[in-house]
Scaffold this motif. Structure first.
Motif, PDB file in Angstrom:
ATOM      1  N   GLY A  37       0.799  -1.217   0.000  1.00  0.00           N
ATOM      2  CA  GLY A  37       0.000   0.000   0.000  1.00  0.00           C
ATOM      3  C   GLY A  37       0.828   1.262   0.000  1.00  0.00           C
ATOM      4  N   PHE A  39       1.990   2.755  -2.593  1.00  0.00           N
ATOM      5  CA  PHE A  39       1.748   3.459  -3.845  1.00  0.00           C
ATOM      6  C   PHE A  39       3.054   3.952  -4.465  1.00  0.00           C
ATOM      7  CE2 PHE A  39      -0.354   6.609  -6.715  1.00  0.00           C
ATOM      8  CZ  PHE A  39      -1.138   5.684  -7.363  1.00  0.00           C
ATOM      9  N   TYR A  43       4.437  -1.163  -4.322  1.00  0.00           N
ATOM     10  CA  TYR A  43       3.146  -1.181  -5.004  1.00  0.00           C
ATOM     11  C   TYR A  43       3.334  -1.530  -6.480  1.00  0.00           C
ATOM     12  CZ  TYR A  43      -1.258   0.700  -6.879  1.00  0.00           C
ATOM     13  OH  TYR A  43      -2.456   0.875  -7.512  1.00  0.00           O
ATOM     14  N   LYS A 202       7.605  22.240  -0.642  1.00  0.00           N
ATOM     15  CA  LYS A 202       7.288  23.630  -0.305  1.00  0.00           C
ATOM     16  C   LYS A 202       8.561  24.456  -0.161  1.00  0.00           C
ATOM     17  CE  LYS A 202       3.091  22.400   2.215  1.00  0.00           C
ATOM     18  NZ  LYS A 202       2.599  22.153   3.591  1.00  0.00           N
ATOM     19  N   ALA A 220       2.906  13.155  -2.451  1.00  0.00           N
ATOM     20  CA  ALA A 220       2.781  14.438  -1.758  1.00  0.00           C
ATOM     21  C   ALA A 220       3.376  15.617  -2.540  1.00  0.00           C
ATOM     22  CB  ALA A 220       3.407  14.342  -0.366  1.00  0.00           C
ATOM     23  N   GLN A 223       1.012  16.836  -5.121  1.00  0.00           N
ATOM     24  CA  GLN A 223      -0.125  17.570  -4.570  1.00  0.00           C
ATOM     25  C   GLN A 223       0.266  18.996  -4.186  1.00  0.00           C
ATOM     26  OE1 GLN A 223      -1.162  14.554  -1.604  1.00  0.00           O
ATOM     27  NE2 GLN A 223      -3.142  14.332  -2.610  1.00  0.00           N
ATOM     28  N   GLU A 241      -3.845  11.461 -11.309  1.00  0.00           N
ATOM     29  CA  GLU A 241      -5.032  11.704 -10.498  1.00  0.00           C
ATOM     30  C   GLU A 241      -4.747  12.699  -9.375  1.00  0.00           C
ATOM     31  OE1 GLU A 241      -8.306   9.321  -7.970  1.00  0.00           O
ATOM     32  OE2 GLU A 241      -6.926   8.083  -9.122  1.00  0.00           O
ATOM     33  N   PHE A 242      -3.488  12.783  -8.955  1.00  0.00           N
ATOM     34  CA  PHE A 242      -3.122  13.681  -7.862  1.00  0.00           C
ATOM     35  C   PHE A 242      -2.752  15.076  -8.356  1.00  0.00           C
ATOM     36  CE2 PHE A 242      -2.741   9.493  -6.168  1.00  0.00           C
ATOM     37  CZ  PHE A 242      -3.190   9.610  -4.864  1.00  0.00           C
TER      38      PHE A 242
ATOM     39  N   VAL C 109      -5.759   3.081  -1.160  1.00  0.00           N
ATOM     40  CA  VAL C 109      -4.419   3.433  -1.616  1.00  0.00           C
ATOM     41  C   VAL C 109      -4.463   3.938  -3.049  1.00  0.00           C
ATOM     42  CG1 VAL C 109      -2.184   2.466  -2.229  1.00  0.00           C
ATOM     43  CG2 VAL C 109      -3.244   1.846  -0.069  1.00  0.00           C
ATOM     44  N   GLY C 110      -3.793   5.049  -3.303  1.00  0.00           N
ATOM     45  CA  GLY C 110      -3.698   5.539  -4.679  1.00  0.00           C
ATOM     46  C   GLY C 110      -4.903   6.335  -5.118  1.00  0.00           C
ATOM     47  N   ARG C 111      -5.776   6.684  -4.183  1.00  0.00           N
ATOM     48  CA  ARG C 111      -6.904   7.518  -4.561  1.00  0.00           C
ATOM     49  C   ARG C 111      -6.662   8.944  -4.109  1.00  0.00           C
ATOM     50  NH1 ARG C 111     -12.322   4.282  -3.089  1.00  0.00           N
ATOM     51  NH2 ARG C 111     -13.242   6.251  -3.716  1.00  0.00           N
ATOM     52  N   ALA C 112      -7.006   9.886  -4.970  1.00  0.00           N
ATOM     53  CA  ALA C 112      -6.814  11.285  -4.611  1.00  0.00           C
ATOM     54  C   ALA C 112      -7.794  11.641  -3.505  1.00  0.00           C
ATOM     55  CB  ALA C 112      -7.043  12.176  -5.826  1.00  0.00           C
ATOM     56  N   GLY C 113      -7.322  12.422  -2.564  1.00  0.00           N
ATOM     57  CA  GLY C 113      -8.147  12.722  -1.404  1.00  0.00           C
ATOM     58  C   GLY C 113      -8.966  13.985  -1.572  1.00  0.00           C
ATOM     59  N   LYS C 115      -9.402  17.630   0.052  1.00  0.00           N
ATOM     60  CA  LYS C 115      -8.642  18.508   0.934  1.00  0.00           C
ATOM     61  C   LYS C 115      -9.568  19.427   1.710  1.00  0.00           C
ATOM     62  CE  LYS C 115      -4.881  21.677   1.359  1.00  0.00           C
ATOM     63  NZ  LYS C 115      -3.468  21.652   1.336  1.00  0.00           N
ATOM     64  N   TYR C 207      -2.506  18.149   5.379  1.00  0.00           N
ATOM     65  CA  TYR C 207      -1.060  18.121   5.128  1.00  0.00           C
ATOM     66  C   TYR C 207      -0.778  17.502   3.752  1.00  0.00           C
ATOM     67  CZ  TYR C 207       3.641  18.166   7.274  1.00  0.00           C
ATOM     68  OH  TYR C 207       4.934  18.429   7.618  1.00  0.00           O
ATOM     69  N   VAL C 208      -1.177  16.262   3.598  1.00  0.00           N
ATOM     70  CA  VAL C 208      -1.059  15.567   2.308  1.00  0.00           C
ATOM     71  C   VAL C 208      -2.331  14.763   2.103  1.00  0.00           C
ATOM     72  CG1 VAL C 208       1.403  15.381   1.920  1.00  0.00           C
ATOM     73  CG2 VAL C 208       0.347  13.911   3.594  1.00  0.00           C
ATOM     74  N   PRO C 209      -3.269  15.294   1.305  1.00  0.00           N
ATOM     75  CA  PRO C 209      -4.562  14.622   1.168  1.00  0.00           C
ATOM     76  C   PRO C 209      -4.449  13.301   0.414  1.00  0.00           C
ATOM     77  CG  PRO C 209      -4.616  16.871   0.314  1.00  0.00           C
ATOM     78  CD  PRO C 209      -3.196  16.504   0.508  1.00  0.00           C
ATOM     79  N   GLN C 210      -4.038  12.275   1.107  1.00  0.00           N
ATOM     80  CA  GLN C 210      -3.902  10.949   0.507  1.00  0.00           C
ATOM     81  C   GLN C 210      -3.818   9.948   1.631  1.00  0.00           C
ATOM     82  OE1 GLN C 210       0.331   9.912  -0.466  1.00  0.00           O
ATOM     83  NE2 GLN C 210       0.526  12.105  -0.720  1.00  0.00           N
ATOM     84  N   TRP C 211      -3.991   8.678   1.289  1.00  0.00           N
ATOM     85  CA  TRP C 211      -3.786   7.637   2.287  1.00  0.00           C
ATOM     86  C   TRP C 211      -2.709   6.682   1.805  1.00  0.00           C
ATOM     87  CZ3 TRP C 211      -3.410   5.781   6.815  1.00  0.00           C
ATOM     88  CH2 TRP C 211      -3.203   4.411   6.982  1.00  0.00           C
TER      89      TRP C 211
END
Lengths: 356, 366, 304
Positions: A37, A39, A43, A202, A220, A223, A241-242, C109-113, C115, C207-211
């Motif tokens: 998991g 990713f 993964y 950042k 991250a 994003q 997707e991100f 996992v791997g899905r955009a969150g 925010k 912080y980081v919108p993801q899992w």
């Protein structure tokens, strides 16, 4: 007779997984360093395994162990696989190099495949890796074509040859477009800590970079770049997707073709020791669709990718100087694989310093 | 319905023996339910978890390899915890011990003699103890909380090791990969019984350390001092014992043993230094110290049991397809049951149907 | 740019502060819960899962708080009702949380969150240099500051706070005074769990919108250390969290400037700085002792 009955009763009670069935299936086993998991690295290996299952269907049986620490635990995990009837075992992290070779010596009938290492001490050990630097070069070309600031931010994990090689390839690609291009490097000292990677992104953006690339695993940085309205490159998987309006492209690790080829070789009886370092041409490295860039940049990127794929051009082709200005490769000279695999110096134009 | 505890007049010898088995029973029931809920055959899963790792010789060796560092660290920590000193940085002391012990084979690879290994072990102990002395001195002199300092020093040690194996100590023949040269034969901790598996002398050291500390804790004045200062610092002071000296002593013992565990792991099980040499032994050992009720002999048992859950978790992943996460959840369940059942040693548990009658406002009920 | 850096520091400090302020209250009541990392990761996964499923980050935050509190009840039941060892139980809770969150989060996992967006107040957020810093951050940043102020008020200005502190300082005499020691500790543990859950949600929603598995990456441990660093005082905790955040971000900036100091040394700065500052401020033994909950980690069983 009595003993047979007992054994039968025992196996009925425990319902041991069809030992007879396993005979005609090839058992391929995988050891991952992270959770599937993540990713990222592990993964993507697991995605390759899923491809393998789909392609070979009923003729293959797979098993995996995830989050196996590099250290004393690795040897046990590999040995357990070897004893549990695996025909071929893939160990997918550099730190498994010595344990893989140790266990391979004890199980000459089992095939071992170690990713990213260089030791093949027994005939039943192969190594495999991908030429990610090919993708990094293309990224450099894109970055220098698009960046207004002339500076890219590079989030790096650890100073190992693989990462240093990637930084150099990125820089060479960028210099091919803009000889004065600069790159700012931050070492996160982790492969995987989304929060820290976001912080690094950042920090780089706050210091004026307008394109981010990363050699760490999480999404991250993508994003953060999306939020700050700049462009970025993905890593390991397609991260579109991100950052639908952010990702330029991504270097996708595609291990599926290799896994399919090697397991098939075991089935055909044609498996032999090998050292495969595959890039675009072999399908190990795939660029995610080029996006969010003008057509002429896209054309340039595609052209560069095609040249590398066809072998017409090698990213490490001279003249290239080392960081301190001393010559490394003469004009037209191409770096040999051994130097690349052990790369511990920067090329000219990079401001960072490597630990020594 | 409430649960009420009633303190026993003295600790129950019966439940002292029985509680691990009650915990095992509960674990089996709860585990079966968990595995059933996940669509797995519970009998099969439990078999692979608890029995499979024990029925082959090589696997028993692996059990010893896994348990050795855990036991070594945990028995040292028991001295700390008994004397009320909170060393939670054994992970860092483990790393520094491993590094100190590796100085000889890494920096002087040509120095090959039978004295190398004993020197390495001594350096390992010294390194771990020296690193542990930092939080100890800070606590004794400046009253700085050892919980914080010892934990922070773990991260520092990890980064220091990382820098050394990527920089100064990198194997010159290793293509610049982050690892030191592999240790030569004189620097390798021998296997106990090489023909059958790779368990090394670290396991013997762990057993010896447990025996020695058990003797010290139960049969000597020093043991009395440790326990007294832990239970009642005031009483300890009246007895003429120094709190400051005890801080130093307990940290040196636990740090030294953690360092020994580190050099044994590197020299016996891994064979070189790498950026990561411990999957969190120093933290897991804290759990083991308490599972073993801070008794060195109990710790040996607890270390073996916890090592078994790691091996069993792997066996179940491979054979039944349980994921690593399920294995960890199950491990957490086992720990909870064992901890909860130990309550029976000191308390009787009563189920009360109604709230107790409140008298004189001096009751505190849940 | 300077403002951006300060906001980055605030983002790095907020999850630490959130988790630590809850643990501070728990410890003030005399309970040492080392399971912060486990509760935090449970909050992160539930927050993400609920937010993605419902599309509402606020529902995610709420769910994370509830799950954090519920998860801490497990710890409470074991340590308070069954008086198990708090250190071992807390560590086991962390193990359980890391495993359980991985199981729950497998399909995410791997899905955009989703925010949790930063707030924006017209005009005020546009003030140069300080507008976004003061009026334009994410809502949970303000929650963390208000929570700190609220805990100060509660602990030192209210009767209930005094009761809670007295339970932490001496549970036997608190019990003798008729205070329901166990009940108060249950509440304090749940508050700690709720805050840790909220901190987890901050990670996966702001912080980081993801899992991803193990995404807390040790922040629960830092939060624990910060409580000690602050010697159990809320305002000092806030300072500690921001100091830690500032040094962490500062080392990244130093690297990006290309100063040529090995990154491992720079990375270890936050930890070393924490030690040095604590040594400097803990030399006054009396002051430190005054704030340390004397019953911390001690089991309590009311005699009947």
């Amino acid at each position: 007779m009595k003993r047979q009955m007992l054994a039968l009763a025992a196996s009925a009670f425990l319902a041991l997984p069809g030992a007879a069935l396993a005979q005609d299936k090839t058992k391929a086993c995988f050891i991952y360093v992270g959770p599937i998991g993540d990713f990222g690295w592990s993964y993507q290996h697991h995605q390759g395994v899923l491809q393998l299952e789909e392609e070979l269907g009923d003729t293959v049986e797979t098993a995996y162990l995830e989050s196996v620490p590099e250290g004393a635990d690795a040897e046990r995990a590999i040995e357990r696989f070897a004893r549990s009837g695996c025909d071929i075992i893939f160990t997918t992290s550099f730190g498994y190099m010595d344990p893989t070779n140790k266990v391979a010596g004890r199980f000459p009938d089992v095939k071992f495949e170690h990713a990213t290492g260089y030791k093949r001490e027994h005939p039943n050990v192969s190594t495999y890796n991908s030429r990610f630097y090919e993708g990094r070069y293309v990224q450099g070309v894109i970055a220098a074509s698009l960046s207004k600031a002339g500076v890219a931010g590079y989030i790096a994990s650890f100073p190992i040859p693989e990462v240093v090689m990637g930084i150099n390839a990125f820089m060479l690609g960028a210099q091919s477009v803009n000889p004065d291009f600069k790159v700012k490097i931050v070492w996160a000292n982790t492969w995987f800590d989304p929060g820290k990677e976001a912080d690094a992104a950042k920090a780089l953006i706050d210091q004026g970079v307008d394109i981010i690339t990363q050699h760490t695993d999480s999404t991250a940085p993508m994003q953060v770049a999306a939020e700050r309205g700049i462009k970025a490159f993905g890593q390991a998987s397609d991260m579109i997707e991100f950052g639908p309006e952010t990702q330029l492209t991504s270097i996708v690790d595609d291990w599926g073709p290799y896994y399919i080829r090697r397991v098939k070789a075991v089935q055909d009886g044609t498996w032999e020791q090998s050292d495969v370092w595959g890039g675009f041409a072999e399908g190990h490295v795939v660029m995610a669709p080029y996006a969010n860039m003008p057509d002429e940049v896209k054309a340039l990127a595609e052209e560069t990718e095609e040249k590398i794929r066809s072998g017409e051009f090698h990213p490490f082709t001279g003249p290239i100087n080392r960081q301190d200005g001393t010559p490394w490769l003469a004009a037209g000279e191409v770096a040999d694989d051994a130097t690349l695999l052990g790369m511990n110096f920067y090329v000219e134009g990079i401001d960072d310093q490597l630990p020594n | 319905m409430r649960i009420e505890l009633v303190k026993r007049p003295q600790r129950s010898a019966l439940f002292s023996m029985l509680s691990p088995f009650i915990a095992l029973g509960l674990t089996l029931v709860a585990g079966a339910a968990l595995f059933l809920a996940l669509g797995k055959n519970p009998g099969e899963a439990l078999y692979y978890y608890f029995v499979d790792p024990l029925h082959e010789t090589w696997s028993l060796h692996e059990l010893a390899v896994k348990a050795a560092p855990l036991i070594l660290i945990a028995v040292g920590l028991s001295v700390c915890f008994r004397s009320n000193n909170w060393n939670i940085g054994a992970e860092g002391q483990f790393i520094i011990g491993a590094m100190a012990g590796s100085i000889l084979p890494v920096m002087f690879p040509d120095f090959q003699s039978w004295v190398v290994l004993p020197l390495m072990l001594l350096l390992g102990v010294a390194g771990g103890a020296a690193y542990a002395s930092i939080p100890a001195v800070l606590k004794a002199r400046f009253n700085t909380s050892e919980i914080l300092t010892s934990l922070m020093l773990v991260y520092v040690a990890q980064l220091f090791l990382d820098w050394m194996v990527r920089g100064p100590w990198r194997n010159p023949a290793g293509f610049n990969f982050p690892e030191t040269r592999t240790f030569h034969a004189f620097a390798t901790l021998p296997e106990i019984w090489p023909a059958s598996g790779r368990a090394h002398w670290g396991f013997i050291f762990a057993l010896l350390a447990a025996l020695v500390l058990w003797f010290v804790m139960t049969r000597t004045l020093k043991g009395f001092e440790i326990r007294l200062l832990g239970q009642s610092p005031r009483a300890g002071r009246f007895a003429g014992f120094s709190r400051e000296k005890m801080v130093l002593f307990s940290f040196l013992v636990s740090g030294g043993l953690a360092g020994l565990a580190g050099i044994c792991e590197v020299s016996g099980a891994i064979g070189q230094l790498r950026p990561i040499i411990s999957p969190g032994y120093g933290f897991t050992a804290i759990i083991i110290a308490f599972l073993g009720r801070l008794n060195p002999l109990g710790i040996v048992a607890a270390g073996l049991v916890l090592a078994l859950t790691y091996l069993g978790g792997e066996a179940a992943q491979i054979s039944v397809g349980l994921s690593d996460k399920v294995a960890r959840v199950f491990q957490g369940m086992i720990l909870f049951f064992v901890l909860a059942c130990d309550t029976l040693i000191h308390y009787r548990i009563r189920l009360v149907a109604e709230p107790a009658v409140r008298g004189e406002g001096a009751r505190a009920d849940v | 740019m300077f403002e951006d850096i300060l906001i980055t520091i605030a983002t790095a400090a907020t999850p630490l502060l959130l988790a630590a302020i809850g643990e501070l209250v728990t410890e003030r009541s005399g309970v040492l819960n080392l399971g912060v990392e486990g509760m935090m990761i449970m909050g992160a996964v539930t927050g993400f899962a609920v937010a993605v499923t419902t599309g509402s980050p606020w529902l995610g935050v709420l769910a994370a708080i509830l799950v954090g509190a519920a998860f801490s009840l497990l710890f409470g039941f074991l340590t308070l009702t069954l008086v198990t060892n708090q250190v071992a139980t807390g560590l086991s809770l962390t193990l359980l949380g890391l495993g359980l969150s991985g199981m729950i989060g497998e399909s995410f996992v791997g899905r955009a969150g989703v925010k949790l967006a930063a707030i924006r107040i017209p005009y005020l957020s546009d003030i140069p240099y300080i507008g976004r810093l003061i009026f334009g951050q994410d809502p949970l940043f303000y929650v963390s500051i208000l929570l700190t102020a609220g805990v100060v008020w509660f602990l030192f200005r209210t009767r209930a706070g005094l009761t809670l502190r007295s339970v932490g300082d001496n549970h036997a005499s608190a019990h003798a005074l008729g205070i329901r020691v166990i009940t108060i500790r249950y509440l304090a543990v749940m508050f700690g769990g709720a805050c840790a859950g909220l901190a987890g949600a901050y990670l996966s929603l702001v912080y980081v919108p993801q899992w991803v598995e193990n995404m807390t990456a040790g922040r629960g441990w830092i939060a624990l250390a910060l409580v000690v660093f602050a010697s159990w005082r809320p305002w000092r905790l806030l300072v500690g969290a921001y100091l830690f955040g500032a040094v962490s971000i500062g080392q990244l900036h130093t690297q990006a400037l290309g100063v040529g100091i090995p990154s491992q040394f720079l990375s270890s700065l936050p930890y070393l700085a924490t030690i040095v500052v604590l040594v400097l401020i803990s030399r006054n033994r009396r002051l430190t002792m005054m704030n340390t909950p004397a019953s911390l980690g001690q089991p309590f069983v009311p005699d009947r």
